[in-house]
Design a protein around this motif. Structure first.
Motif, PDB file in Angstrom:
ATOM      1  N   LYS A  71       0.907  -1.160   0.008  1.00  0.00           N
ATOM      2  CA  LYS A  71       0.095  -0.045   0.067  1.00  0.00           C
ATOM      3  C   LYS A  71       0.754   1.357  -0.172  1.00  0.00           C
ATOM      4  N   SER A  72       1.932   1.221   0.487  1.00  0.00           N
ATOM      5  CA  SER A  72       3.139   2.247   0.811  1.00  0.00           C
ATOM      6  C   SER A  72       3.491   2.557  -0.896  1.00  0.00           C
ATOM      7  N   ASP A  77      -1.277   1.102  -7.471  1.00  0.00           N
ATOM      8  CA  ASP A  77      -2.491   1.638  -6.538  1.00  0.00           C
ATOM      9  C   ASP A  77      -2.730   3.113  -6.704  1.00  0.00           C
ATOM     10  N   PRO A  78      -3.625   3.587  -7.225  1.00  0.00           N
ATOM     11  CA  PRO A  78      -3.596   5.255  -7.403  1.00  0.00           C
ATOM     12  C   PRO A  78      -3.653   5.807  -6.099  1.00  0.00           C
ATOM     13  N   SER A  79      -4.010   5.056  -4.961  1.00  0.00           N
ATOM     14  CA  SER A  79      -4.306   5.659  -3.711  1.00  0.00           C
ATOM     15  C   SER A  79      -2.720   5.443  -2.661  1.00  0.00           C
ATOM     16  N   SER A  80      -1.872   4.852  -3.249  1.00  0.00           N
ATOM     17  CA  SER A  80      -0.727   4.153  -2.408  1.00  0.00           C
ATOM     18  C   SER A  80       0.079   5.515  -2.392  1.00  0.00           C
ATOM     19  N   GLU A  81       0.897   5.383  -1.261  1.00  0.00           N
ATOM     20  CA  GLU A  81       1.737   6.631  -0.697  1.00  0.00           C
ATOM     21  C   GLU A  81       2.548   7.084  -1.992  1.00  0.00           C
ATOM     22  N   SER A  83       2.344   6.742  -5.216  1.00  0.00           N
ATOM     23  CA  SER A  83       1.304   7.341  -6.041  1.00  0.00           C
ATOM     24  C   SER A  83       0.823   8.685  -5.733  1.00  0.00           C
ATOM     25  N   ARG A  84       0.709   8.997  -4.450  1.00  0.00           N
ATOM     26  CA  ARG A  84       0.391  10.131  -4.045  1.00  0.00           C
ATOM     27  C   ARG A  84       1.450  11.351  -3.898  1.00  0.00           C
TER      28      ARG A  84
END
Length: 344
Positions: A71-72, A77-81, A83-84
């Protein structure tokens, strides 16, 4: 007259025997095997433990830890760390990373420095341009203009790492892709998790990257195979075997992820200096180090650096060894080991 124990005494004797058997069973070693999926690949873990160890709880802890890392650091994953961070479009904007991302970026900066830029975590635009990233396959080589445009925003020095641990972009168009180091970090994280749970003997493997602690069930060192670096080789075909105890090992190669255009093959290992796949004859680079984060990133860098510069660098590094394999024009393979690399 035969001895007949009183009921209470008999019960105590039975409990004592059961306790002795239970304690004995705790000492019997078994190899607990756990596996699953993470980071677009699979993981396999072997733990030497007692018969009463619950694999279910350990599996849950492992899956939760790997999910947090993914997830990081997943660019898919467009909401991953990550990606942000990549979505930031302003130079100088402060980004506060998690402890995981901060540690990976710290190692990444050191690898970039040690390898003179042969390892670079900002290849994201090139990875996608060549069809090896989240945008999918392209089936053809990009032209020179496209490569130059992508290279204009590549360079780990385009990202600022503050002493406080915060990040910011110097070039607002720069983006991260840490795929060549994240699996190694995942291996290290699971090794720490197992150690924190009191396990002393285990083998952790994620997508071919490995950390071995202690010994196998039979008391011998763990043996880890290097896959034969051929496109036609089976995934379990061993080219060299390496004894591993309290060490990490990672291998990078050009023989699994590639695409073909006519008679030309384009592999996924990209040279940050040219923006193109490496063409130096290196087909495999294996690194043994104290932790898998370093081993993973360094193996990729050695593919770019080539055997002479790569082995020379590793021979200067404490507690790091390597094996670089080069394919000659006639198809034969030549090993280039560092001074202390041990194989069987």
């Amino acid at each position: 007259m035969p001895f007949r124990p009183r009921p209470a005494l008999a019960a105590m004797l039975i409990l004592g025997v059961l306790a002795a058997l239970l304690c004995s069973a705790c000492q019997l070693n078994r190899e607990l095997q756990l596996s699953g999926k993470t980071m677009g690949t699979t993981y396999h873990i072997k733990v030497v433990t007692g018969w009463l160890t619950s694999g279910t709880d350990l599996q849950r802890q492992i899956d939760d830890r790997l999910a947090a890392i993914n997830k990081s650091m997943s660019t898919y994953d467009p909401s991953s760390e990550i990606s942000r961070f990549n979505a930031i479009a302003t130079a100088g904007e402060t980004f506060v990373p998690s402890a995981d991302l901060r540690e990976v970026m710290r190692v990444a900066a050191e690898l970039h420095r040690l390898t003179d830029g042969a390892w670079d975590g900002t290849l994201d635009p090139l990875v996608n341009l060549w069809g090896f990233g989240r945008k999918g396959a392209v089936g053809q080589a990009p032209d020179e203009r496209e490569i130059r445009q992508a290279l204009a925003h590549v360079g780990f020095d385009r990202i600022g790492l503050d002493p406080s641990g915060t990040l910011h972009k110097i070039d607002p168009a720069v983006t991260l892709d840490l795929a060549s180091i994240a699996k190694g970090f995942g291996v290290d994280a699971i090794a720490r998790l197992l150690g924190d749970n009191g396990y002393l003997h285990f083998l952790v493997e994620i997508g071919g990257e490995v950390y071995a602690r202690g010994r196998r069930r039979d008391g011998n060192a763990w043996q880890v195979g290097i896959n034969r670096p051929d496109k036609q080789a089976a995934f379990n075909e061993v080219y060299r075997a390496v004894p591993l105890t309290d060490r990490a090992m990672a291998t990078s190669g050009d023989y699994r992820i590639f695409f073909q255009v006519g008679n030309h093959s384009y592999a996924h290992i990209l040279d940050p200096r040219t923006g193109r796949p490496v063409t130096n004859g290196v087909v495999s680079a294996t690194v043994v180090a104290a932790n898998c984060t370093v081993a993973d990133g360094l193996a990729t860098a050695l593919m770019v650096m080539g055997p002479e510069k790569g082995v020379a660098l590793v021979n200067r590094l404490a507690s790091v060894e390597c094996l670089i394999v080069v394919r000659r024009p006639d198809g034969s393979l030549v090993d280039h080991p560092s001074d202390g690399f041990a194989i069987r």
